[in-house]
Design a protein around this motif. Structure first.
Motif, PDB file in Angstrom:
ATOM      1  N   MET A   1       0.849  -1.183   0.000  1.00  0.00           N
ATOM      2  CA  MET A   1       0.000   0.000   0.000  1.00  0.00           C
ATOM      3  C   MET A   1       0.899   1.254   0.000  1.00  0.00           C
ATOM      4  SD  MET A   1      -2.818  -1.711   0.160  1.00  0.00           S
ATOM      5  CE  MET A   1      -4.041  -0.434   0.212  1.00  0.00           C
ATOM      6  N   THR A   2       0.251   2.374  -0.192  1.00  0.00           N
ATOM      7  CA  THR A   2       1.011   3.635  -0.240  1.00  0.00           C
ATOM      8  C   THR A   2       0.528   4.585   0.855  1.00  0.00           C
ATOM      9  OG1 THR A   2       1.359   3.424  -2.624  1.00  0.00           O
ATOM     10  CG2 THR A   2       1.510   5.651  -1.710  1.00  0.00           C
ATOM     11  N   ILE A   3       1.456   5.337   1.417  1.00  0.00           N
ATOM     12  CA  ILE A   3       1.096   6.439   2.320  1.00  0.00           C
ATOM     13  C   ILE A   3       1.219   7.720   1.501  1.00  0.00           C
ATOM     14  CG2 ILE A   3       1.722   7.728   4.403  1.00  0.00           C
ATOM     15  CD1 ILE A   3       2.953   5.072   5.469  1.00  0.00           C
ATOM     16  N   TRP A   4       0.086   8.390   1.274  1.00  0.00           N
ATOM     17  CA  TRP A   4       0.072   9.653   0.538  1.00  0.00           C
ATOM     18  C   TRP A   4       0.139  10.766   1.575  1.00  0.00           C
ATOM     19  CZ3 TRP A   4      -0.321   9.450  -4.857  1.00  0.00           C
ATOM     20  CH2 TRP A   4      -0.596   8.182  -5.373  1.00  0.00           C
ATOM     21  N   ASN A   5       1.186  11.554   1.515  1.00  0.00           N
ATOM     22  CA  ASN A   5       1.388  12.567   2.562  1.00  0.00           C
ATOM     23  C   ASN A   5       1.319  13.970   1.974  1.00  0.00           C
ATOM     24  OD1 ASN A   5       2.076  13.984   4.846  1.00  0.00           O
ATOM     25  ND2 ASN A   5       4.247  13.414   4.796  1.00  0.00           N
ATOM     26  N   LEU A   6       0.200  14.650   2.258  1.00  0.00           N
ATOM     27  CA  LEU A   6       0.083  16.068   1.890  1.00  0.00           C
ATOM     28  C   LEU A   6       0.828  16.846   2.964  1.00  0.00           C
ATOM     29  CD1 LEU A   6      -1.185  18.624   0.588  1.00  0.00           C
ATOM     30  CD2 LEU A   6      -3.240  18.177   1.969  1.00  0.00           C
ATOM     31  N   GLY A   7       2.003  17.359   2.613  1.00  0.00           N
ATOM     32  CA  GLY A   7       2.814  17.910   3.701  1.00  0.00           C
ATOM     33  C   GLY A   7       3.769  19.010   3.284  1.00  0.00           C
ATOM     34  N   SER A   8       4.161  19.776   4.290  1.00  0.00           N
ATOM     35  CA  SER A   8       5.085  20.901   4.085  1.00  0.00           C
ATOM     36  C   SER A   8       6.494  20.407   3.787  1.00  0.00           C
ATOM     37  CB  SER A   8       5.118  21.751   5.351  1.00  0.00           C
ATOM     38  OG  SER A   8       5.454  20.927   6.459  1.00  0.00           O
ATOM     39  N   ILE A   9       7.183  21.216   3.000  1.00  0.00           N
ATOM     40  CA  ILE A   9       8.620  21.009   2.764  1.00  0.00           C
ATOM     41  C   ILE A   9       9.282  22.346   3.061  1.00  0.00           C
ATOM     42  CG2 ILE A   9      10.415  20.481   1.070  1.00  0.00           C
ATOM     43  CD1 ILE A   9       8.207  18.989  -0.539  1.00  0.00           C
ATOM     44  N   ASN A  10      10.188  22.353   4.016  1.00  0.00           N
ATOM     45  CA  ASN A  10      10.879  23.598   4.361  1.00  0.00           C
ATOM     46  C   ASN A  10      12.377  23.463   4.193  1.00  0.00           C
ATOM     47  OD1 ASN A  10       8.575  24.968   5.090  1.00  0.00           O
ATOM     48  ND2 ASN A  10       8.802  24.575   7.288  1.00  0.00           N
ATOM     49  N   VAL A  11      12.991  24.589   3.926  1.00  0.00           N
ATOM     50  CA  VAL A  11      14.442  24.688   4.038  1.00  0.00           C
ATOM     51  C   VAL A  11      14.699  25.252   5.428  1.00  0.00           C
ATOM     52  CG1 VAL A  11      16.501  25.849   3.173  1.00  0.00           C
ATOM     53  CG2 VAL A  11      14.717  25.081   1.570  1.00  0.00           C
ATOM     54  N   ASP A  12      15.399  24.503   6.263  1.00  0.00           N
ATOM     55  CA  ASP A  12      15.735  24.985   7.606  1.00  0.00           C
ATOM     56  C   ASP A  12      17.121  25.631   7.563  1.00  0.00           C
ATOM     57  OD1 ASP A  12      13.385  24.041   8.679  1.00  0.00           O
ATOM     58  OD2 ASP A  12      14.275  22.243   9.578  1.00  0.00           O
ATOM     59  N   ASN A  13      17.188  26.909   7.899  1.00  0.00           N
ATOM     60  CA  ASN A  13      18.483  27.608   8.008  1.00  0.00           C
ATOM     61  C   ASN A  13      18.776  27.803   9.492  1.00  0.00           C
ATOM     62  OD1 ASN A  13      18.781  28.109   5.164  1.00  0.00           O
ATOM     63  ND2 ASN A  13      17.203  29.687   5.364  1.00  0.00           N
ATOM     64  N   PHE A  14      19.833  27.183   9.976  1.00  0.00           N
ATOM     65  CA  PHE A  14      20.193  27.307  11.397  1.00  0.00           C
ATOM     66  C   PHE A  14      21.344  28.303  11.540  1.00  0.00           C
ATOM     67  CE2 PHE A  14      18.442  23.044  10.997  1.00  0.00           C
ATOM     68  CZ  PHE A  14      17.559  22.994  12.064  1.00  0.00           C
TER      69      PHE A  14
ATOM     70  N   ALA B   1       4.251   8.534  -1.017  1.00  0.00           N
ATOM     71  CA  ALA B   1       4.138   9.521  -2.093  1.00  0.00           C
ATOM     72  C   ALA B   1       3.847  10.873  -1.443  1.00  0.00           C
ATOM     73  CB  ALA B   1       3.022   9.142  -3.053  1.00  0.00           C
ATOM     74  N   HIS B   2       4.774  11.804  -1.587  1.00  0.00           N
ATOM     75  CA  HIS B   2       4.603  13.119  -0.951  1.00  0.00           C
ATOM     76  C   HIS B   2       3.855  14.040  -1.911  1.00  0.00           C
ATOM     77  CE1 HIS B   2       5.958  16.028   2.179  1.00  0.00           C
ATOM     78  NE2 HIS B   2       5.581  16.865   1.226  1.00  0.00           N
ATOM     79  N   ILE B   3       2.822  14.719  -1.392  1.00  0.00           N
ATOM     80  CA  ILE B   3       2.098  15.721  -2.178  1.00  0.00           C
ATOM     81  C   ILE B   3       2.493  17.074  -1.596  1.00  0.00           C
ATOM     82  CG2 ILE B   3      -0.168  16.523  -2.959  1.00  0.00           C
ATOM     83  CD1 ILE B   3      -1.244  13.722  -1.943  1.00  0.00           C
ATOM     84  N   GLY B   4       3.193  17.889  -2.382  1.00  0.00           N
ATOM     85  CA  GLY B   4       3.679  19.142  -1.821  1.00  0.00           C
ATOM     86  C   GLY B   4       4.185  20.075  -2.897  1.00  0.00           C
ATOM     87  N   ALA B   5       4.863  21.116  -2.456  1.00  0.00           N
ATOM     88  CA  ALA B   5       5.366  22.121  -3.401  1.00  0.00           C
ATOM     89  C   ALA B   5       6.614  22.786  -2.854  1.00  0.00           C
ATOM     90  CB  ALA B   5       4.286  23.172  -3.658  1.00  0.00           C
ATOM     91  N   VAL B   6       7.505  23.120  -3.787  1.00  0.00           N
ATOM     92  CA  VAL B   6       8.690  23.930  -3.467  1.00  0.00           C
ATOM     93  C   VAL B   6       8.772  25.040  -4.512  1.00  0.00           C
ATOM     94  CG1 VAL B   6      10.021  22.042  -2.409  1.00  0.00           C
ATOM     95  CG2 VAL B   6      10.195  22.436  -4.880  1.00  0.00           C
ATOM     96  N   GLY B   7       9.611  26.048  -4.260  1.00  0.00           N
ATOM     97  CA  GLY B   7       9.949  27.023  -5.279  1.00  0.00           C
ATOM     98  C   GLY B   7      11.198  26.553  -6.011  1.00  0.00           C
ATOM     99  N   SER B   8      11.632  27.316  -7.007  1.00  0.00           N
ATOM    100  CA  SER B   8      12.810  26.858  -7.763  1.00  0.00           C
ATOM    101  C   SER B   8      14.059  26.832  -6.876  1.00  0.00           C
ATOM    102  CB  SER B   8      13.040  27.749  -8.995  1.00  0.00           C
ATOM    103  OG  SER B   8      13.120  29.085  -8.577  1.00  0.00           O
ATOM    104  N   ASP B   9      14.025  27.582  -5.758  1.00  0.00           N
ATOM    105  CA  ASP B   9      15.162  27.564  -4.827  1.00  0.00           C
ATOM    106  C   ASP B   9      15.171  26.306  -3.955  1.00  0.00           C
ATOM    107  OD1 ASP B   9      12.784  28.340  -3.596  1.00  0.00           O
ATOM    108  OD2 ASP B   9      13.812  29.444  -2.011  1.00  0.00           O
ATOM    109  N   GLY B  10      14.129  25.476  -4.067  1.00  0.00           N
ATOM    110  CA  GLY B  10      14.024  24.323  -3.169  1.00  0.00           C
ATOM    111  C   GLY B  10      14.027  22.992  -3.883  1.00  0.00           C
TER     112      GLY B  10
END
Ligand code: ATP
Length: 286
Positions: A1-14, A55-64
């Motif tokens: 089976m598949t886990i479909w994850n509608l989720g955030s993607i962040n760039v973490d800058n520490f 399967a991740h459902i998400g979005a990034v910009g061209s910088d990501g």
């Protein structure tokens, strides 16, 4: 089976700083590191490291685009991550020498995920697949309702708690996962306990005190695995990803909780987020 994850993607800058600057103040950072973050991304990595097909459902910009590629390297199916105009979601995290931190979060592309993107992705789902989401994207209502119609098992990790969002989602949910703080926020808002919402399986995590599984009006407490914590960031996300992966494999709930607790215990003993989530071999060896 598949886990479909509608989720955030962040760039973490520490940014390491000698102290947190006050208003109007400029100070120099002594060190900068960058990593993959976001609750959604963390959960996808955890479930994938646990051996699930995610399967991740998400979005990034061209910088990501690198963040999407990093998810691919972790074994996540990234074909439903759009590259949109504008910036990737990011978190700028200042950490001082005492361990205190200040975070500025910019949702960026996470806030632009459309119902079309979600619909196109989960139209490929099969009955019994999991649909997971959190609160760092929009369109949870559309996702939950569509997922339910498609016969998916719908799981909501209520993090971070967003007032006014949960009640409308309840009829579509099979699983609810939240920490003790979120459980209190829920109770303050709705006037009932998380376990009284009529959702079949509710999991409330209590940090070092383990987690509660509430089902059919009964609450069972499961202890945490012993750990020497150095950084609890991502513990909850790791727990959720492993829990769903265990259930997806058909493990009884008790075994899935045990797997999730082991993975989270390893996680709290490490610095970092997605990049240090343990893999199944490490978890089973614990
Ligand atoms: P996060 O810090 O990622 O926001 P959270 O607040 O969502 O985490 P917690 O309830 O703190 O979630 O922890 C989730 C799970 O991680 C717990 O149920 C437990 O299994 C494990 N865990 C957390 N802290 C510890 C600890 N100090 N020792 C062992 N296990 C822990």
């Amino acid at each position: 089976m598949t886990i479909w994850n509608l989720g955030s993607i962040n760039v973490d800058n520490f940014y390491s700083v000698p102290r947190i600057p006050g208003p109007g103040e400029t100070i120099a950072s002594t060190e900068l590191s960058m990593g993959l973050g976001g609750k959604g991304a963390n959960m996808s990595v955890a479930a994938a490291r646990a051996g699930a097909h995610v399967a991740h459902i998400g979005a990034v910009g061209s910088d990501g685009v690198w963040a999407r590629d990093r998810l691919t390297e972790f074994g996540v199916d990234t074909r439903h991550i759009g590259v949109l105009t504008g910036a990737t979601g990011h978190a700028n995290i200042m950490r001082d020498t005492e361990g205190e931190n200040t975070i500025v979060l910019y949702p960026g592309a996470n806030a632009k995920i459309s119902t079309d993107m979600i619909g196109a992705a989960i139209s490929g789902a099969e009955t019994g697949d999991f649909l997971l989401f959190q609160n760092e994207t929009g369109e949870q209502g559309f996702a939950a309702e569509t997922g339910r119609k498609l016969g998916m098992r719908v799981a909501y990790a209520v993090a971070p708690y967003v007032p006014g969002r949960l009640r409308a989602l309840v009829p579509f949910l099979d699983l609810l996962i939240l920490n003790a703080v979120e459980a209190r926020q829920l109770q303050d808002e709705l006037g009932v306990l998380a376990g009284e919402l009529g959702i079949e399986n509710v999991f409330v995590t209590h940090g070092a005190d383990g987690c509660d599984w509430i089902t059919q009006g009964e609450t069972r407490r499961f202890p945490a695995h012993p750990a020497i914590p150095v950084d609890t960031t991502g513990a909850g996300d790791t727990f959720t990803g492993y829990l769903l992966a265990g259930l997806d494999r058909g493990h009884p709930v008790e075994e899935a909780i045990d797997l999730a607790s082991r993975a989270a215990a390893l996680m709290v003993a490490r610095h970092g987020t997605a990049d240090v989530i343990p893999d199944l071999r490490e978890v089973l060896a614990l």
